[in-house]
Design an enzyme around this catalytic site. Structure first.
Site, PDB file in Angstrom:
ATOM      1  N   ASP A  49       0.817  -1.210   0.000  1.00  0.00           N
ATOM      2  CA  ASP A  49       0.000   0.000   0.000  1.00  0.00           C
ATOM      3  C   ASP A  49       0.851   1.261   0.000  1.00  0.00           C
ATOM      4  OD1 ASP A  49       0.901  -0.542   2.579  1.00  0.00           O
ATOM      5  OD2 ASP A  49      -1.094  -0.930   3.391  1.00  0.00           O
ATOM      6  N   ASN A  52      -7.600  -2.660  14.212  1.00  0.00           N
ATOM      7  CA  ASN A  52      -9.004  -2.929  13.882  1.00  0.00           C
ATOM      8  C   ASN A  52      -9.155  -4.190  13.025  1.00  0.00           C
ATOM      9  OD1 ASN A  52      -7.955  -2.076  11.479  1.00  0.00           O
ATOM     10  ND2 ASN A  52      -9.300  -0.295  11.221  1.00  0.00           N
ATOM     11  N   HIS A  70      -7.370  -4.786  10.265  1.00  0.00           N
ATOM     12  CA  HIS A  70      -7.076  -4.605   8.837  1.00  0.00           C
ATOM     13  C   HIS A  70      -5.800  -5.328   8.446  1.00  0.00           C
ATOM     14  CE1 HIS A  70      -4.759  -0.507   9.458  1.00  0.00           C
ATOM     15  NE2 HIS A  70      -3.904  -1.500   9.421  1.00  0.00           N
ATOM     16  N   GLU A 109      -9.848  -1.956   5.440  1.00  0.00           N
ATOM     17  CA  GLU A 109     -10.475  -1.655   6.720  1.00  0.00           C
ATOM     18  C   GLU A 109     -11.744  -2.502   6.898  1.00  0.00           C
ATOM     19  OE1 GLU A 109      -8.573   0.041   8.495  1.00  0.00           O
ATOM     20  OE2 GLU A 109      -8.365   2.146   7.957  1.00  0.00           O
TER      21      GLU A 109
HETATM   22  C1  F6R Z   1       1.505  -1.556   6.175  1.00  0.00           C
HETATM   23  C2  F6R Z   1       0.142  -2.069   6.265  1.00  0.00           C
HETATM   24  C3  F6R Z   1      -0.631  -2.079   7.533  1.00  0.00           C
HETATM   25  C4  F6R Z   1       0.194  -2.437   8.771  1.00  0.00           C
HETATM   26  C5  F6R Z   1      -0.675  -2.459  10.017  1.00  0.00           C
HETATM   27  C6  F6R Z   1       0.139  -2.696  11.259  1.00  0.00           C
HETATM   28  O1  F6R Z   1       2.002  -1.672   4.862  1.00  0.00           O
HETATM   29  O2  F6R Z   1      -0.374  -2.444   5.267  1.00  0.00           O
HETATM   30  O3  F6R Z   1      -1.690  -2.998   7.396  1.00  0.00           O
HETATM   31  O4  F6R Z   1       0.782  -3.683   8.571  1.00  0.00           O
HETATM   32  O5  F6R Z   1      -1.355  -1.243  10.138  1.00  0.00           O
HETATM   33  O6  F6R Z   1       0.985  -1.607  11.444  1.00  0.00           O
HETATM   34  P1  F6R Z   1       2.141  -1.617  12.559  1.00  0.00           P
HETATM   35  O7  F6R Z   1       3.085  -2.680  12.146  1.00  0.00           O
HETATM   36  O8  F6R Z   1       2.750  -0.260  12.485  1.00  0.00           O
HETATM   37  O9  F6R Z   1       1.470  -1.911  13.860  1.00  0.00           O
END
Ligand code: F6R
Length: 247
Positions: A69, A138, A140, A145
């Protein structure tokens, strides 16, 4: 259930094991396609992978990587863009060029078309051999989301308030935190031949349990992983503390 779960003693152990997984894929298939994530979770993995590559260098000329992303509205040289994150945390140290590393274009004029082209590019490369995922608070995965349906393709998305707040730690003020992103869809992720979900910290224990042991529902996007044929979950003992069993 075809998910394997390994609860590690520490974040460091989780990161070492994840790095070995990535390294082994490239050792066995130099022209592999690795699916990569940003965020705090995989930083230790990328550090461990860089160390492995320094100790036992692999030829990385044929390797390609695709990222999950990117924020919409941020250029790749913005310090908070995911392209910048990958350049500074992995690509430069590994000697990977921009021609072999793909991150969705956050400045695409037509994000819908950019998303479809991104999926087509991954298909043309032969698909993803190993996809790394982190887990959002959440539920995701990438920026898919909680919602009514599992999104199929790479697509633009409005980030939810809790995600914007979680991302705010990297920005100087709330106003600067992007509200939209371009993300691989659940369908794009699901096509990966193998998936590695990395989760650490007590704050994610509840959502990890829901994702792995609760019902499969787009309200907990990571729960779809229960249906994928080849998933390894590596978590530290804090994140894994509520799981009923190690599979
Ligand atoms: C990042 C991504 C997100 C993160 C998720 C966890 O490329 O796609 O889904 O993997 O938000 O983020 P952290 O590792 O910062 O807790």
């Amino acid at each position: 259930m075809s998910i394997s779960i390994r609860i590690c003693t520490s974040y460091e152990e989780m990161s070492e094991l994840a790095a070995i997984e990535l390294y082994s894929v490239v050792l066995n298939k130099p022209a592999a396609v690795l699916g990569l994530a940003t965020g705090s979770t995989p930083i230790g993995t990328y550090e461990a992978l860089i160390r492995l590559q320094e100790m036992h260098p692999l030829n990385l000329k044929e390797l390609r990587t695709v990222n999950l992303d990117e924020y919409l509205g941020l250029p790749g040289d913005h310090p908070q863009s995911y392209r910048y994150f990958m350049d500074t945390n992995l690509f430069r140290s590994m000697g990977l060029s921009t021609e072999q590393t793909f991150v969705p274009n956050g400045l695409a004029e037509n994000p819908e078309a950019e998303g479809l082209a991104y999926d087509a590019r991954i298909d043309a490369m032969g698909g993803i051999d190993l996809q790394i995922l982190g887990l959002g608070h959440n539920g995701h995965i990438a920026f898919n989301e909680p919602c009514e349906d599992f999104p199929k393709h790479t697509h633009p998305v409005d980030l939810q308030e809790n995600t914007i707040q979680a991302n705010a730690r990297f920005f100087d003020s709330m106003d600067e935190v992007p509200r939209r992103a371009l993300t691989m869809g659940i369908g794009s992720i699901f096509k990966a031949r193998r998936i590695l979900l990395l989760v650490n910290g007590a704050a994610k224990a509840n959502i990890l349990k829901e994702a792995l042991e609760g019902p499969v529902t787009p309200m907990v996007p990571a729960s779809i992983l229960q249906l994928h044929p080849n998933v390894l979950v590596l978590c530290d003992k804090e994140a894994g503390s509520l799981l009923s069993q190690e599979a």
